[in-house]
Write an enzyme that holds these catalytic residues in place. Sequence first.
Site, mmCIF file in Angstrom:
data_model
loop_
_atom_site.group_PDB
_atom_site.id
_atom_site.type_symbol
_atom_site.label_atom_id
_atom_site.label_comp_id
_atom_site.label_asym_id
_atom_site.label_seq_id
_atom_site.Cartn_x
_atom_site.Cartn_y
_atom_site.Cartn_z
ATOM 1 N N ARG A 13 -26.636 3.221 4.480
ATOM 2 C CA ARG A 13 -26.961 4.634 4.217
ATOM 3 C C ARG A 13 -26.977 5.440 5.499
ATOM 4 O O ARG A 13 -26.502 6.582 5.522
ATOM 5 C CB ARG A 13 -28.307 4.749 3.495
ATOM 6 C CG ARG A 13 -28.260 4.232 2.073
ATOM 7 C CD ARG A 13 -29.611 4.293 1.409
ATOM 8 N NE ARG A 13 -30.553 3.502 2.204
ATOM 9 C CZ ARG A 13 -31.864 3.633 2.159
ATOM 10 N NH1 ARG A 13 -32.422 4.523 1.369
ATOM 11 N NH2 ARG A 13 -32.641 2.873 2.892
ATOM 12 N N ASN A 31 -29.552 4.052 -2.291
ATOM 13 C CA ASN A 31 -29.406 2.702 -2.830
ATOM 14 C C ASN A 31 -29.608 2.756 -4.333
ATOM 15 O O ASN A 31 -30.422 3.535 -4.834
ATOM 16 C CB ASN A 31 -30.435 1.757 -2.219
ATOM 17 C CG ASN A 31 -30.107 1.365 -0.801
ATOM 18 O OD1 ASN A 31 -28.962 1.390 -0.385
ATOM 19 N ND2 ASN A 31 -31.129 1.009 -0.044
#
Length: 91
Positions: A13, A31
């Site tokens: 990320r 996520n």
Amino acid sequence: VVVRGVVQGVGFRWFVQRSATDLGLDGWVRNRPDGAVELAAEGPADAVETLVEMVANGPDGSWVSDVSVRREPATGAGGGFTIRSGSHPGD
């Protein structure tokens, strides 16, 4: 975009946020509970395509097995590129 493989717990990320910000894109990354990473990106088409290519390779320590892309009209929301809390422990 949904990215599958070894993509959680490897800085994926952060990699996406940094890459998207460098490309001048707006959107988010998070996520998912199924172990994938999901992102939405808006901006110039060539920059979005570059980001898709970058996430297909991923950062060191990751392994990407599949990238699914769904194109939709831009919302024009702006606001930069953020990391959203997801379903990974520690989010």
